[in-house]
Design an enzyme around this catalytic site. Sequence first.
Site, mmCIF file in Angstrom:
data_model
loop_
_atom_site.group_PDB
_atom_site.id
_atom_site.type_symbol
_atom_site.label_atom_id
_atom_site.label_comp_id
_atom_site.label_asym_id
_atom_site.label_seq_id
_atom_site.Cartn_x
_atom_site.Cartn_y
_atom_site.Cartn_z
ATOM 1 N N CYS A 383 13.293 75.423 65.324
ATOM 2 C CA CYS A 383 14.024 74.362 65.262
ATOM 3 C C CYS A 383 13.981 73.480 66.511
ATOM 4 O O CYS A 383 13.092 72.792 66.931
ATOM 5 C CB CYS A 383 15.587 74.754 64.937
ATOM 6 S SG CYS A 383 16.309 73.157 63.757
ATOM 7 N N HIS A 509 14.964 77.868 60.454
ATOM 8 C CA HIS A 509 15.368 79.065 61.206
ATOM 9 C C HIS A 509 14.936 80.602 60.566
ATOM 10 O O HIS A 509 15.744 80.955 59.930
ATOM 11 C CB HIS A 509 16.886 79.031 61.552
ATOM 12 C CG HIS A 509 17.517 77.995 62.427
ATOM 13 N ND1 HIS A 509 17.487 78.097 63.874
ATOM 14 C CD2 HIS A 509 17.900 76.796 62.196
ATOM 15 C CE1 HIS A 509 17.829 77.053 64.575
ATOM 16 N NE2 HIS A 509 18.132 76.142 63.333
ATOM 17 N N GLU A 511 14.837 83.288 61.545
ATOM 18 C CA GLU A 511 15.586 84.507 62.107
ATOM 19 C C GLU A 511 16.657 84.999 61.134
ATOM 20 O O GLU A 511 17.097 86.240 61.085
ATOM 21 C CB GLU A 511 16.165 84.261 63.563
ATOM 22 C CG GLU A 511 17.254 83.177 63.508
ATOM 23 C CD GLU A 511 16.761 81.675 64.059
ATOM 24 O OE1 GLU A 511 15.609 81.451 63.619
ATOM 25 O OE2 GLU A 511 17.586 80.803 64.317
HETATM 26 N N1 GLN Z 1 19.510 69.257 67.743
HETATM 27 C C1 GLN Z 1 18.205 69.524 66.690
HETATM 28 C C2 GLN Z 1 18.498 68.814 65.514
HETATM 29 O O1 GLN Z 1 19.653 68.338 65.051
HETATM 30 C C3 GLN Z 1 17.783 70.804 66.427
HETATM 31 C C4 GLN Z 1 18.911 71.405 65.866
HETATM 32 C C5 GLN Z 1 18.598 73.191 65.755
HETATM 33 O O2 GLN Z 1 18.025 73.567 66.732
HETATM 34 N N2 GLN Z 1 19.307 73.943 64.848
HETATM 35 O O3 GLN Z 1 17.610 68.348 64.766
#
Ligand code: GLN
Length: 538
Positions: A383, A509, A511
């Site tokens: 992300c 994600h 994970e």
């Molecule tokens: N802050 C970033 C976004 O909002 C990444 C979010 C994250 O890593 N879950 O897109």
Amino acid sequence: MPTKYIFFTGGVVSSVGKGVTAAAIGRLLKEHGLTVAVQKLDPYINVDPGTMSPYQHGEVFVLDDGAETDLDLGHYERFIDIRLNRVCNVTTGQVYAEVISKERRGDYLGGTIQVIPHITNEIKRRIGLVAKTTGAEIVLVEVGGTVGDIESLPFLEALRQMRSDIGRENTLFIHVTYLPHIGATSELKTKPTQHSVRELRSIGISPDMIVARSDFPVGDDLRDKIALFCDVEKRAVVPLVTTNVLYEVPLLLEKAGVGSYLLERLKLESRHNPDWTEWEQLVAKVRQPKPVVKVALVGKYVELHDAYMSVYEALKHAAISLGVEVEIDWVHSAELEKERGWEVVQNAHGIVVPGGFGSRGTEGKIQAARYARENKVPYLGLCLGMQLMVVELARIALNNDDVNSTEFDRSTSNPVIDLMPDQRAIADMGGTMRLGMYPCVLKPGSCAALAYAQPNVNERHRHRFELNNAYRNMLEEAGMVFSGVSPDERLVEIAEIAGHPFMVGTQFHPEFLSRPNRPHPLFVAFLRAVRDKANVGS
Ligand code: GLN
């Protein structure tokens, strides 16, 4: 057959593994052929943990349907290998919000709204939704915190009522306590357990089983004592000594006879003899000495490892499957900015940059991505870790350090990571988040496609920003491959660096979907590259 409920309460202190105990018992019942679901009742007033600092609460675990939940749901999904839904995490905030909105609609016809029965009824309704939405035969319900907390009283009262509503043979209370060890006399103490059981009784709940967590072996005399003072059958006093292998807990509980006791008490029959071979093999593999590979986890909340619980677990799962031991070296990205901590990064065989919000430490993460790209060190960006890997390459390609995500610099001349145009209108924080499961189409021949070995995948998201499509051509020319995109091709889901042993970033994600016996393919592919870099194992 009526739904059966097992309620988990905690005594003495928190953080002794009530969530893991519930998850392990869920697994145990599943091995006996029964279908289970698990629900966590969180007594805090936030509607969900999405707005809480990871320092307070650890990781936010995201479900298929986009619910932002407590990290214990991660334990439940991993141990039991199930997919939960948003009714499986209830907070005081949700309960009150629902009751108050009903009151405003006039649903209560001029009555006075009270904790009993209105709040407790709403809690019971939400508990009932778990069986309705999952079809599970047994619903495990864990109450957050410890008995005696003011906040958890309405939840405990609702559970007490459920015992009389649906009967003793359909409900079972497990109290998870802790036996402190007194160094001077070298003995374990049961008094705090006795007190917390008394506290529980004072609100009308008598536990059927006590799981006594301890860092030292628990003698038979202590079990006798707990049974006597807490009025629980001796075979229902289950000592659970701390183990260094989390996934051993279901085996330990089965050995202690928990499975047969629970089934007998709930008047259920085991559908088949549990086959623990796979779990025993898993635990044996964890215990085996293996060559060590080092992964630097470059994050912002590294002081609290719980903030990266699923990333940690996913790395461990992949390591087990590859026959290596992964040593995770925690690096604070803000330290890298101050030229500190680089020796840890340089000594590692791979780098993970996990998710995150807010600008603190982002430059350090960009530097870590640059280091990985230039030195061909395996890199997995999750992300935010993907977004910053894109920023890094774009800064080089455009020869301009002003390139950024608009999350960190609203007036950047080159917003390579930005809100999508249709999101901008929605000002409400949280309202614009892309949450939950979305499909992703893989590019044949890419690192990601080779890892997954299938053309289409679905993964869980939690972010607001996206790769800005205006920069796609430029990035491709600079050596980036968009190896995963949404079916309409509008959203980049996976980016990787061509000609690098493994530099992959995912907008989602992965994970959250890793399981001890089914490690996530991207984590396995990453660790395989890490293993090659470390030049160990097969
Ligand atoms: N802050 C970033 C976004 O909002 C990444 C979010 C994250 O890593 N879950 O897109």
